[in-house]
Motif scaffolding. Structure first.
Motif, PDB file in Angstrom:
ATOM      1  N   UNK A   8       0.806  -1.214   0.000  1.00 35.28           N
ATOM      2  CA  UNK A   8       0.000   0.000   0.000  1.00 35.28           C
ATOM      3  C   UNK A   8       0.842   1.268   0.000  1.00 35.28           C
ATOM      4  N   UNK A   9       2.164   1.113   0.067  1.00 33.69           N
ATOM      5  CA  UNK A   9       3.009   2.288   0.145  1.00 33.69           C
ATOM      6  C   UNK A   9       3.129   2.966  -1.208  1.00 33.69           C
ATOM      7  N   UNK A  10       3.661   4.185  -1.232  1.00 37.02           N
ATOM      8  CA  UNK A  10       3.593   5.014  -2.440  1.00 37.02           C
ATOM      9  C   UNK A  10       4.195   4.396  -3.685  1.00 37.02           C
ATOM     10  N   UNK A  11       3.491   4.510  -4.790  1.00 40.97           N
ATOM     11  CA  UNK A  11       4.024   4.319  -6.133  1.00 40.97           C
ATOM     12  C   UNK A  11       4.656   2.951  -6.344  1.00 40.97           C
ATOM     13  N   UNK A  61       8.777   6.233  -0.767  1.00 38.47           N
ATOM     14  CA  UNK A  61       8.464   7.619  -0.450  1.00 38.47           C
ATOM     15  C   UNK A  61       9.650   8.538  -0.479  1.00 38.47           C
ATOM     16  N   UNK A  62      10.853   7.980  -0.404  1.00 34.53           N
ATOM     17  CA  UNK A  62      12.028   8.829  -0.333  1.00 34.53           C
ATOM     18  C   UNK A  62      12.487   9.258  -1.713  1.00 34.53           C
ATOM     19  N   UNK A  63      12.397   8.342  -2.675  1.00 36.53           N
ATOM     20  CA  UNK A  63      12.884   8.652  -4.008  1.00 36.53           C
ATOM     21  C   UNK A  63      11.778   8.478  -5.049  1.00 36.53           C
ATOM     22  N   UNK A  64      10.561   8.808  -4.684  1.00 34.97           N
ATOM     23  CA  UNK A  64       9.441   8.502  -5.561  1.00 34.97           C
ATOM     24  C   UNK A  64       9.241   9.530  -6.655  1.00 34.97           C
ATOM     25  N   UNK A  65       9.923  10.637  -6.598  1.00 34.69           N
ATOM     26  CA  UNK A  65       9.668  11.691  -7.569  1.00 34.69           C
ATOM     27  C   UNK A  65      10.657  11.601  -8.717  1.00 34.69           C
ATOM     28  N   UNK A 335      -1.543  18.484  10.209  1.00 37.58           N
ATOM     29  CA  UNK A 335      -2.226  17.213  10.069  1.00 37.58           C
ATOM     30  C   UNK A 335      -1.278  16.181   9.447  1.00 37.58           C
ATOM     31  N   UNK A 336      -1.249  14.978  10.034  1.00 37.65           N
ATOM     32  CA  UNK A 336      -0.461  13.881   9.498  1.00 37.65           C
ATOM     33  C   UNK A 336      -1.363  12.980   8.667  1.00 37.65           C
ATOM     34  N   UNK A 337      -0.863  12.539   7.513  1.00 36.07           N
ATOM     35  CA  UNK A 337      -1.652  11.703   6.617  1.00 36.07           C
ATOM     36  C   UNK A 337      -0.816  10.543   6.109  1.00 36.07           C
ATOM     37  N   UNK A 338      -1.481   9.494   5.659  1.00 35.24           N
ATOM     38  CA  UNK A 338      -0.820   8.328   5.072  1.00 35.24           C
ATOM     39  C   UNK A 338      -1.032   8.338   3.560  1.00 35.24           C
ATOM     40  N   UNK A 339       0.004   7.968   2.824  1.00 32.07           N
ATOM     41  CA  UNK A 339      -0.036   8.013   1.370  1.00 32.07           C
ATOM     42  C   UNK A 339      -0.717   6.770   0.795  1.00 32.07           C
ATOM     43  N   UNK A 340      -1.580   6.973  -0.188  1.00 33.89           N
ATOM     44  CA  UNK A 340      -2.257   5.891  -0.900  1.00 33.89           C
ATOM     45  C   UNK A 340      -1.697   5.845  -2.315  1.00 33.89           C
ATOM     46  N   UNK A 341      -0.901   4.805  -2.620  1.00 30.23           N
ATOM     47  CA  UNK A 341      -0.238   4.775  -3.926  1.00 30.23           C
ATOM     48  C   UNK A 341      -1.219   4.507  -5.059  1.00 30.23           C
ATOM     49  N   UNK A 342      -2.307   3.790  -4.779  1.00 28.90           N
ATOM     50  CA  UNK A 342      -3.260   3.463  -5.843  1.00 28.90           C
ATOM     51  C   UNK A 342      -3.946   4.711  -6.377  1.00 28.90           C
ATOM     52  N   UNK A 343      -4.299   5.602  -5.481  1.00 34.28           N
ATOM     53  CA  UNK A 343      -4.948   6.852  -5.885  1.00 34.28           C
ATOM     54  C   UNK A 343      -3.940   7.951  -6.190  1.00 34.28           C
TER      55      UNK A 343
END
Length: 668
Positions: A8-11, A61-65, A335-343
């Motif tokens: 479920x983590x990013x990308x 999440x660290x090198x996703x861009x 606000x703290x949020x969790x990343x949804x890679x699917x969306x």
């Protein structure tokens, strides 16, 4: 078990090209060998990108861009070089590190070396911190190097799995692999970032881990002249549950954005301690250089990511927030949020709030600016004359100065550290003390703080040469006794550090203690150090011999701050550095000095900041003829000592022969 699963983590569907900068295509000199090894002349950065699989999703999440652009052309590269300063900070990450420990993931750290082409050797220029139990670490400690446009600078990165806390003696750790690059390739790469396959000692790629190639990522950041610090204090409320049967063991990590134009690259710069079993943690205050955080740009993106610490396992992702320094200064909570890679967006799930209790910019001045203003450094030395050192006439004694070396370990430490500090001492006078000796060999007069000259009216000696001579004379006139008490001599030095540093005149004391081991007044010594943390004083302890130095590690206080036994007061700053001398056998004499003195400039500027002091402004100096101000060259000590620039290893057979000769002489 984490808040969200790895999938479920990013990308998760990203390709390697989305994570890593494209390599140079102009310096590929030969194809890879059939056995998979990479030649020294080959473009290893290109090989790394070709053979990489998708990196572990829990760290996307660290090198996703993706990079904002492809490889620069030659003219663009030249422009990049022209804009660089003369110093670079290197930041490192590892991915897919193999597991060398049976019960837990590896504990990696990196040793950085630069090649001296003239001598064809590599010199150690720094190392990262140890990241425990993590095969995919993002190191927060940068390594600073000099950037020389006119030279080819080869940098070697040796990766180790730590088996203990110290990282000086590398034989105590397990070698994982190595990588090498040229600084010119790094600074001209898109985003000034390279990805390299990790090689074994024979130059072959180390084995894949679960089908993924172990790689090393290096990033460069140019250094500006801004010395300001940002003081933070964070807390969190309502963090999510990350373990099935317990609360979150939360810690946070801060990442800087390496491009103000687009969020395409994150580099770790600080990691907090973890607070066990707490949904509402309060973390310790900390400071970060503003140039590391945002390069002076208050609106450059900053990523604060919260993790759940796990014993003997890599941490679990919890939540994050993207912000800027301007928002942190103005805001009270985020606000703290969790990343949804699917969306490709953040989830609507409430992950709590980050509380900003403190965010202040502290105006700092550099160490060099204080020296330029007239700061004087005063060297003070204390030598251990306790009986545990052994009879100075015996070759096994730590004070022995006979054949074949004619220098005791104490003498070597004095010369190694003294030759560096001597040029900064304006009057050339060194306060010299001894402790633990019987000053009356025909009776009993044990002193735990006495002048090395043995004269009550002469506390100082003339330079390092005078210190060495006073030490030898004292050794012949006193009886080694004991026990080992630090308290009295620490209180004496602290008293001499009161009132010596103000906005009118600035002096800072550096106190070198050379000792052989166990302290018998530990609590009194701790209390003295805690009281001294508010004074212009740094304490360097060098341990000689092979005794148990656990007490010294406690005084170093790198892990647990010292606390006063009576008042409960915690040390205001770290002023103690401990180094065991026996880890430098066979090393260049500069190695010890570098290790023990590297924290001193930061301790000095930290004290000045704490007291609100800025560099002195010297008045107009009268002009003098140039010929009267000629540099006379290095001191005699520097010239003579560098001629034999390696600490000799003692040959046990030679020692035994010397002892037999001494016994025969005594029998005769």
């Amino acid at each position: 078990m984490g808040c969200i699963s790895n999938s479920e983590l990013p990308d998760n569907n990203a390709t390697p090209q989305q994570f890593y900068a494209q390599p140079s295509q102009t310096n590929v000199l030969s194809p890879p060998k059939k056995d998979g090894s990479v030649l020294a002349t080959q473009d290893r950065y290109d090989e790394a990108n070709k053979m990489m699989q998708v990196i572990p999703p829990s760290y996307h999440g660290i090198d996703q861009y993706p990079p904002a652009h492809g490889r620069q052309d030659s003219m663009a590269s030249m422009g990049s070089v022209a804009s660089l300063s003369d110093k670079l900070d290197l930041n490192f990450s590892l991915r897919n590190i193999p597991k060398l420990d049976v019960m837990s993931p590896s504990d990696p750290f990196i040793v950085v070396s630069i090649k001296d082409e003239a001598k064809n050797i590599y010199a150690n220029v720094g190392k990262t911190e140890i990241v425990w139990d993590n095969p995919n670490p993002d190191f927060s400690k940068d390594v600073r190097i000099n950037y020389l446009f006119e030279e080819i600078q080869y940098v070697r990165l040796d990766i180790y799995d730590a088996d203990e806390q110290q990282t000086t003696d590398l034989t105590k750790h397990d070698f994982i692999g190595t990588a090498e690059f040229v600084v010119g390739d790094l600074v001209t790469a898109p985003g000034q970032k390279l990805v390299m396959a990790i090689l074994d000692r024979s130059g072959r790629k180390i084995a894949k881990v679960k089908g993924q190639q172990p790689v090393l990522i290096v990033r460069a950041q140019e250094i500006d002249e801004n010395c300001d610090e940002v003081e933070f204090e964070f807390a969190a409320r309502g963090l999510p549950k990350c373990d099935t049967f317990g609360k979150i063991d939360g810690f946070f990590q801060i990442y800087r954005c390496r491009s103000s134009a687009a969020e395409n690259e994150w580099a770790s710069l600080y990691k907090s301690e973890h607070v066990p079993s707490n949904f509402n943690p309060d973390w310790k205050p900390f400071k970060v250089e503003s140039r590391r955080l945002c390069q002076g740009d208050m609106h450059r993106p900053i990523l604060i990511r919260v993790w759940d610490w796990n014993r003997d396992a890599r941490p679990d992702y919890a939540c994050e927030v993207k912000t800027t320094l301007a928002q942190l200064i103005d805001g009270k909570q985020l606000k703290l949020k969790a990343w949804d890679h699917k969306r490709g967006a953040y989830k609507n799930k409430n992950c709590g709030e980050l509380i900003i209790r403190k965010c202040n910019i502290l105006k700092l001045h550099s160490f060099v600016s204080f020296l330029k203003g007239g700061l004087e450094l005063q060297l003070m030395v204390a030598i251990d004359f306790t009986g545990s050192n052994g009879d100075p006439r015996d070759a096994k004694s730590l004070h022995y100065m006979g054949y074949p070396q004619f220098e005791s370990q104490y003498m070597k430490v004095i010369k190694s550290v003294g030759r560096v500090l001597a040029p900064y001492d304006a009057d050339g006078q060194i306060a010299a003390y001894g402790f633990g000796a019987n000053l009356n060999p025909h009776g009993k007069q044990v002193s735990h703080c006495f002048n090395l000259t043995l004269s009550p009216d002469q506390e100082e000696v003339d330079g390092i040469e005078g210190l060495c001579e006073a030490y030898k004379q004292c050794l012949n006139r006193v009886q080694l006794y004991g026990p080992t008490y630090f308290g009295e001599i620490l209180q004496n030095v602290a008293a001499k550090s009161i009132g010596i540093c103000s906005q009118e005149a600035q002096t800072y004391n550096i106190f070198l203690i050379i000792t052989d081991g166990v302290i018998n007044d530990m609590q009194r010594s701790i209390d003295s150090i805690v009281d001294a943390t508010r004074l212009p004083l740094s304490i360097i302890i060098v341990g000689v011999g092979d005794a148990d130095f656990n007490n010294m590690e406690t005084l170093d206080a790198d892990e647990v701050p010292l606390k006063h036994s009576r008042t409960g007061k915690v040390m205001e700053r770290d002023i103690v550095q401990f180094v065991p001398f026996n880890q430098f056998g066979g090393a260049h004499i500069s190695s010890l000095a570098k290790e023990v003195l590297e924290e001193v400039p930061g301790q000095i500027t930290g004290f000045m900041s704490m007291k609100g002091l800025h560099p002195l402004r010297r008045g107009h100096l009268p002009r003098q003829p140039t010929m009267q101000n000629m540099y006379g060259g290095p001191s005699k000590l520097v010239r003579t000592e560098t001629a034999a620039n390696v600490y000799p290893q003692v040959n046990p057979q030679q020692q035994q022969q010397v002892q037999q000769q001494q016994q025969q002489q005594q029998q005769q």
